[in-house]
Design a protein around this motif. Structure first.
Motif, PDB file in Angstrom:
ATOM      1  N   LEU A 514      46.928   5.578  47.141  1.00 31.26           N
ATOM      2  CA  LEU A 514      47.062   7.023  47.330  1.00 31.26           C
ATOM      3  C   LEU A 514      46.564   7.481  48.704  1.00 31.26           C
ATOM      4  CD1 LEU A 514      46.050   8.349  43.792  1.00 31.26           C
ATOM      5  CD2 LEU A 514      48.334   8.166  44.788  1.00 31.26           C
ATOM      6  N   ASP A 515      46.258   6.537  49.583  1.00 28.75           N
ATOM      7  CA  ASP A 515      45.884   6.901  50.950  1.00 28.75           C
ATOM      8  C   ASP A 515      47.106   6.945  51.862  1.00 28.75           C
ATOM      9  OD1 ASP A 515      43.243   6.975  50.160  1.00 28.75           O
ATOM     10  OD2 ASP A 515      42.873   4.878  50.706  1.00 28.75           O
ATOM     11  N   ARG A 516      48.261   6.692  51.322  1.00 30.51           N
ATOM     12  CA  ARG A 516      49.488   6.708  52.115  1.00 30.51           C
ATOM     13  C   ARG A 516      49.982   8.145  52.302  1.00 30.51           C
ATOM     14  NH1 ARG A 516      53.761   3.960  49.261  1.00 30.51           N
ATOM     15  NH2 ARG A 516      52.789   4.826  47.391  1.00 30.51           N
ATOM     16  N   HIS A 517      51.036   8.293  53.111  1.00 29.24           N
ATOM     17  CA  HIS A 517      51.618   9.605  53.383  1.00 29.24           C
ATOM     18  C   HIS A 517      53.100   9.604  53.028  1.00 29.24           C
ATOM     19  CE1 HIS A 517      47.966   9.854  55.788  1.00 29.24           C
ATOM     20  NE2 HIS A 517      48.133  11.161  55.855  1.00 29.24           N
ATOM     21  N   TRP A 518      53.582  10.783  52.630  1.00 30.95           N
ATOM     22  CA  TRP A 518      55.013  10.985  52.476  1.00 30.95           C
ATOM     23  C   TRP A 518      55.659  11.089  53.852  1.00 30.95           C
ATOM     24  CZ3 TRP A 518      56.961   9.962  47.939  1.00 30.95           C
ATOM     25  CH2 TRP A 518      56.174  10.121  46.803  1.00 30.95           C
ATOM     26  N   HIS A 519      56.957  10.976  53.889  1.00 28.65           N
ATOM     27  CA  HIS A 519      57.656  10.984  55.177  1.00 28.65           C
ATOM     28  C   HIS A 519      57.472  12.292  55.942  1.00 28.65           C
ATOM     29  CE1 HIS A 519      60.662   7.614  53.809  1.00 28.65           C
ATOM     30  NE2 HIS A 519      59.508   7.129  54.220  1.00 28.65           N
ATOM     31  N   ASP A 520      57.174  13.367  55.239  1.00 24.92           N
ATOM     32  CA  ASP A 520      56.934  14.629  55.958  1.00 24.92           C
ATOM     33  C   ASP A 520      55.497  14.746  56.448  1.00 24.92           C
ATOM     34  OD1 ASP A 520      55.526  15.145  53.652  1.00 24.92           O
ATOM     35  OD2 ASP A 520      56.572  17.007  53.152  1.00 24.92           O
ATOM     36  N   GLY A 521      54.696  13.699  56.258  1.00 26.36           N
ATOM     37  CA  GLY A 521      53.313  13.690  56.710  1.00 26.36           C
ATOM     38  C   GLY A 521      52.299  14.108  55.676  1.00 26.36           C
ATOM     39  N   SER A 522      52.730  14.541  54.504  1.00 25.57           N
ATOM     40  CA  SER A 522      51.813  14.981  53.462  1.00 25.57           C
ATOM     41  C   SER A 522      51.060  13.801  52.874  1.00 25.57           C
ATOM     42  CB  SER A 522      52.572  15.706  52.344  1.00 25.57           C
ATOM     43  OG  SER A 522      53.259  16.828  52.826  1.00 25.57           O
ATOM     44  N   PRO A 523      49.713  13.885  52.754  1.00 23.34           N
ATOM     45  CA  PRO A 523      48.975  12.813  52.063  1.00 23.34           C
ATOM     46  C   PRO A 523      49.329  12.799  50.575  1.00 23.34           C
ATOM     47  CG  PRO A 523      47.512  14.202  53.383  1.00 23.34           C
ATOM     48  CD  PRO A 523      48.822  14.905  53.307  1.00 23.34           C
ATOM     49  N   MET A 524      49.411  11.617  49.998  1.00 21.35           N
ATOM     50  CA  MET A 524      49.698  11.497  48.572  1.00 21.35           C
ATOM     51  C   MET A 524      48.476  11.893  47.755  1.00 21.35           C
ATOM     52  SD  MET A 524      51.949   8.026  48.217  1.00 21.35           S
ATOM     53  CE  MET A 524      53.543   7.890  49.009  1.00 21.35           C
ATOM     54  N   SER A 525      48.734  12.206  46.472  1.00 23.60           N
ATOM     55  CA  SER A 525      47.650  12.518  45.552  1.00 23.60           C
ATOM     56  C   SER A 525      48.088  12.163  44.142  1.00 23.60           C
ATOM     57  CB  SER A 525      47.267  13.996  45.631  1.00 23.60           C
ATOM     58  OG  SER A 525      48.277  14.809  45.058  1.00 23.60           O
ATOM     59  N   LEU A 526      47.149  12.189  43.210  1.00 22.90           N
ATOM     60  CA  LEU A 526      47.477  11.898  41.821  1.00 22.90           C
ATOM     61  C   LEU A 526      48.479  12.891  41.248  1.00 22.90           C
ATOM     62  CD1 LEU A 526      44.164  10.715  40.134  1.00 22.90           C
ATOM     63  CD2 LEU A 526      46.373   9.572  40.042  1.00 22.90           C
ATOM     64  N   ALA A 527      48.561  14.074  41.835  1.00 19.99           N
ATOM     65  CA  ALA A 527      49.547  15.052  41.366  1.00 19.99           C
ATOM     66  C   ALA A 527      50.962  14.530  41.497  1.00 19.99           C
ATOM     67  CB  ALA A 527      49.389  16.362  42.152  1.00 19.99           C
ATOM     68  N   ASP A 528      51.198  13.598  42.431  1.00 19.75           N
ATOM     69  CA  ASP A 528      52.530  13.017  42.607  1.00 19.75           C
ATOM     70  C   ASP A 528      52.899  12.081  41.458  1.00 19.75           C
ATOM     71  OD1 ASP A 528      52.976  14.252  45.141  1.00 19.75           O
ATOM     72  OD2 ASP A 528      51.643  12.765  46.045  1.00 19.75           O
ATOM     73  N   ILE A 529      51.912  11.633  40.702  1.00 22.06           N
ATOM     74  CA  ILE A 529      52.160  10.852  39.494  1.00 22.06           C
ATOM     75  C   ILE A 529      52.220  11.761  38.275  1.00 22.06           C
ATOM     76  CG2 ILE A 529      51.159   9.123  37.935  1.00 22.06           C
ATOM     77  CD1 ILE A 529      50.063   7.672  40.335  1.00 22.06           C
ATOM     78  N   LEU A 530      51.376  12.789  38.250  1.00 15.45           N
ATOM     79  CA  LEU A 530      51.248  13.635  37.062  1.00 15.45           C
ATOM     80  C   LEU A 530      52.448  14.544  36.850  1.00 15.45           C
ATOM     81  CD1 LEU A 530      47.493  14.614  37.431  1.00 15.45           C
ATOM     82  CD2 LEU A 530      48.471  13.040  35.768  1.00 15.45           C
ATOM     83  N   LEU A 531      52.984  15.130  37.918  1.00 18.28           N
ATOM     84  CA  LEU A 531      54.077  16.092  37.739  1.00 18.28           C
ATOM     85  C   LEU A 531      55.338  15.430  37.160  1.00 18.28           C
ATOM     86  CD1 LEU A 531      55.112  18.931  37.849  1.00 18.28           C
ATOM     87  CD2 LEU A 531      55.677  18.600  40.274  1.00 18.28           C
ATOM     88  N   PRO A 532      55.771  14.243  37.638  1.00 14.69           N
ATOM     89  CA  PRO A 532      56.919  13.607  36.979  1.00 14.69           C
ATOM     90  C   PRO A 532      56.670  13.344  35.497  1.00 14.69           C
ATOM     91  CG  PRO A 532      56.520  12.592  39.112  1.00 14.69           C
ATOM     92  CD  PRO A 532      55.371  13.515  38.855  1.00 14.69           C
ATOM     93  N   TRP A 533      55.429  12.992  35.122  1.00  8.50           N
ATOM     94  CA  TRP A 533      55.122  12.780  33.706  1.00  8.50           C
ATOM     95  C   TRP A 533      55.235  14.084  32.925  1.00  8.50           C
ATOM     96  CZ3 TRP A 533      54.560   9.018  30.251  1.00  8.50           C
ATOM     97  CH2 TRP A 533      54.423   7.710  30.707  1.00  8.50           C
TER      98      TRP A 533
END
Length: 852
Positions: A514-533
């Motif tokens: 979760l220390d990676r970034h999305w292509h738009d530069g946004s840092p990842m977070s656990l919310a990126d796992i929780l919202l699809p669920w």
């Protein structure tokens, strides 16, 4: 069949190709000018991160006849569609500048519209009757299609199982009996069609079926880009011979998609469609094909929602989808019965499995999938390169671009759309292109625990497999969703009495996941796992504005096997998933369970647009609500999503704040929406991924788009280069051509690769099937190894005697541990009375005149 192009037409074709080359940078001049990158050195490769090339230009080219020429003059470097035309294959094979890879996972079938008996326009649909659909199996001569129309680059296929995958090899003896039941029998087909048409109130006059005095018209939707055009014409001819009046609707992929998959089948726009499918990876468990191809749970589109399978077929499909069996024997029994019922249902009439030839420039290399070829390869983004070079631009041709809208929830499932998005996203596991087993990409390891006695096996050592007499689900595990509160409910709340599961999968993600970034530069977070669920549950809630009726059947199956999930640790990230669903391979269980990520701030815009009734994630819901099917990359959706982005920035929008809030940094919403706005301003699309390439530009009108390398991708560039060539066994089956009744017989099976004996320890099984002159299965067994690369099949006198007199066929199926693709071989021999063989031998000796 394909014809040679006359000289004036050839000149025009070359002129068009030249114009394309100029647009792409000058063809061969483009390569000479450095489009192939710089010379490769060990030092440069060691420093390189992510993709091995700098840029990939995808361009639409639907004329297969141009491909070898475009590759030869530098206009294309690789082409995504496999070639099945023998003339084009020979041209490619003889080219000095082109090369090719082979794939075995493509199939062609006749998709049948089952709505009726009358369409909304009043037309009769004979194929609403299952018996008429079933009769198509006897009407079509699959051997003719494979040998004559596909020129030998195909094999007949009858069942919802690919003849190239392991399930078919395991069931070959029993599957063959079902295939024989449906072999070509036009008289039987005609009798069934005649009887059922009469029952529908039709009558035949002057060889034509009439209803209410009007001809019964059948609309055959025929794809034009490949051999399916010839197959469609062949099918239309067969139906005309049966007395139907046939309209041939010739369409490209995009044109056909608007008719057969994106519109209500009850409208009556088509009856039959020349469908094609590609398994994008080796499928080691095809039991879910029954659900996918024959039930509403398969896909959300209107056609699937019109399916009404036999209740027994539906139950079997659902059980197999959930893995509701206790042994391998029970699984095979369910699958065989399901295949039998699927043939009776025949909303799909399988015709052939194809051998696809994927063209590329000789100096280009990439890992192609044994099933899906180039188009199905999950590893192409990580292995695409010029031999001996680093960097450069690759021009990637595909027959169709942007065929359907792209969105991450229920967007395009079209082969060539998915081909591109695989370069933009980074899955947590990736399939082995030769075995179908999964390897870690973003996980450090996994622990799989199954209930004792279940038929699950482990092959690779990156995971562990254990059994337990009972698996209890912890009370703090999330199992359900409270839509009013916008939070997950625990097992303790839903099942205070306790809950058990058949499997527990503990997935440990790699350090820094979760220390990676999305292509738009946004840092990842656990919310990126929780919202699809959360969307998994919200889209199935009838009270939610996100409810999608086409998704409900899929969710119902999921809910029957899902037993919850929980976050065990955040650093490192460890997630535990409980389920009653199993697969034969533990690696597949991990791949099916491990949660992936999707940028929550992009999903938030789509959620907002669907809640307001302006867009819909799925095609079916878009049709029902008369709105656009949501696309993040093109079309009218962009303006709507841009407006919602503005509102989200003003409001600091967080969907389901009770759920996501605790996992967000204080300034995360504002920072994410600011980054997304900058991204959209620069690129005019909303597709934000985490893969080795980012989507730089989309030009729908020009039919091209550009992917660029992500320079700070976390992996070394050579991570996946260990995949070179698949070691497919090569078989040579030899033995007597004539055997006397009452004698035994011995046959020799050679198993090699690259002219060397195939290692015995790499052979999983070498099975044989013996068929008599009627096509009945007379015997089966295992070949015996006798020397390196050499196996023996022995038939005793009783087995030979049971064949009777006549022609017989010995078939072998060899499965390897190094590739999942079974190899097949056959040998034909005759059995004759002993006296006849003796007489024939004496005559031969007399004619020879003695030794010389």
């Amino acid at each position: 069949m394909w014809k040679k192009v006359a000289r004036p037409l050839l000149a025009l074709a070359l002129l068009a190709a030249l114009m394309l080359l100029l647009l792409q940078g000058g063809g061969a001049d483009r390569r000479a000018a450095g489009a192939q990158g710089v010379p490769l050195s060990d030092a440069a490769l060691a420093e390189r991160r992510g993709a091995l090339v700098d840029e990939v230009v995808f361009t639409q080219e639907g004329d297969l006849g141009k491909i070898s020429g475009l590759i030869g003059n530098g206009g294309l470097d690789v082409y995504g569609q496999g070639i099945t035309n023998t003339t084009l294959f020979r041209r490619l094979r003889d080219s000095q500048s082109a090369a090719y890879d082979l794939a075995y996972g493509s199939s062609m079938e006749v998709t049948v519209n089952p709505v009726g008996p009358r369409f909304a326009n009043g037309d009769l649909n004979p194929f609403q009757v299952p018996a008429i659909r079933e009769a198509l199996n006897w009407l079509i001569d699959r051997r003719h299609v494979a040998d004559e129309l596909y020129g030998g680059l195909a094999v007949p296929r009858f069942l919802p199982l690919s003849t190239a995958f392991v399930d078919y090899a395991r069931l070959a003896d029993r599957a063959r009996a079902l295939e024989l039941r449906y072999r070509h029998d036009p008289e039987r087909a005609g009798a069934v069609i005649g009887r059922e048409m009469t029952d529908l109130g039709a009558r035949r006059e002057d060889g034509r079926w009439l209803v209410d005095g009007e001809p019964v018209r059948i609309r055959v939707l025929i794809r034009t880009e490949d051999t399916r055009q010839q197959v469609g014409d062949y099918l239309a001819n067969l139906l005309e011979d049966q007395g139907f009046t046939v309209e041939r609707l010739y369409r490209t992929a995009e044109e056909a998609s608007r008719i057969w998959i994106a519109t209500d089948p009850a409208a009556g726009g088509w009856h039959l469609y020349t469908g094609g499918w590609v398994a994008t990876a080796i499928n080691r468990d095809e039991s879910d094909n029954l659900t996918y191809y024959y039930t509403p749970r398969g896909r959300p589109e209107p056609l699937w929602q019109a399916y009404s399978p036999d209740p027994e077929l539906d139950r079997i499909a659902e059980r197999l989808e959930r893995g509701d069996y206790a042994s391998t024997a029970e699984r095979e029994s369910l699958l065989l019965r399901g295949l039998e019922l699927a043939m009776r249902d025949s909303v799909r009439v399988w015709v052939v499995d194809q051998l696809n030839v994927a063209p590329r420039a000789r100096e280009l290399a990439l890992a192609t999938d044994l099933a899906g070829g180039v188009a199905g390869s999950s590893l192409w983004p990580y292995t695409l390169r010029f031999q001996g070079r680093l960097g450069g631009q690759v021009v990637f041709g595909v027959p169709n671009l942007l065929t359907e809208p792209w969105n991450p929830v229920a967007g395009s499932n079209w082969l060539y759309d998915r081909l591109i998005t695989r370069g933009l996203d980074d899955p947590v596991l990736l399939p082995d292109p030769y075995t179908g087993l999964f390897w870690p990409q973003r996980i450090a390891g996994a622990e799989v625990t199954v209930k004792e006695g279940l038929p699950v096996a482990r092959t690779l050592d990156w995971l562990t497999l254990e059994t337990a007499p009972e698996i209890r689900v912890p009370a703090d595990t999330w199992i359900d969703w409270d839509p009013a509160a916008g939070r997950f409910l625990t097992v303790g709340e839903r099942h205070p009495e306790g809950l058990t599961a058949r499997t527990r999968t503990r997935v440990q993600y790699e350090p820094g996941f979760l220390d990676r970034h999305w292509h738009d530069g946004s840092p990842m977070s656990l919310a990126d796992i929780l919202l699809p669920w959360a969307l998994t549950f919200e889209r199935a809630d009838t009270d939610s504005p996100l409810f999608d009726a086409s998704y409900a059947p899929t969710f119902e199956v999921f809910q029957r096997h899902f037993r919850g999930w929980r976050i065990v640790s955040r650093a490192p990230l460890v997630i535990e998933i409980y389920s009653d669903q199993i697969y034969p391979d533990a690696e597949t269980i991990v791949a099916a369970r491990a949660p992936s990520v999707s940028p929550w701030h992009v999903l938030a815009l789509g959620i907002a647009a669907e809640r307001r009734g302006e867009l819909a994630f799925s095609s079916d819901k878009a049709d029902r609500q008369q709105v656009d099917w949501m696309s993040l990359v093109a079309g009218p959706s962009l303006a709507i999503l841009e407006r919602h982005l503005g509102a989200a920035r003003e409001q600091g929008l967080v969907p389901y704040p009770e759920l996501l809030g605790p996992y967000l940094a204080n300034d995360e919403p504002a920072a994410r929406y600011r980054a997304l706005a900058d991204w959209y301003a620069a690129r005019r699309h909303f597709w934000v991924g985490d893969g080795p390439f980012y989507l730089d530009s989309v030009r729908p009108v020009e039919r091209n788009l550009v992917l660029r390398r992500v320079a700070d991708f976390p992996d070394p560039a050579d991570k996946w280069l260990r995949f070179t060539r698949p070691q497919i066994p090569e078989l040579a089956l030899d033995g007597p051509l004539v055997v006397a009744a009452g004698d035994g017989a011995a046959f020799t099976l050679g198993i090699t690769y690259a002219d060397q004996p195939y290692p015995g320890e790499a052979i999983e099984a070498a099975r044989f099937l013996l068929f008599d002159g009627t096509g009945g299965l007379a015997a089966k067994g295992e070949a015996e190894p006798v020397a390196p690369g050499r196996w023996r099949i022995g038939l005793d006198p009783e087995q030979v005697a049971a064949l009777g007199v006549g022609a017989n066929r010995l078939e072998v199926a060899v499965t390897s541990r190094r590739v999942a693709l079974p190899a097949f071989g056959s040998h034909v021999f005759a059995t004759v009375p002993a006296a006849a063989l003796a007489t024939r031998t004496d005559a031969i000796r007399a004619g020879n005149g003695g030794a010389r």
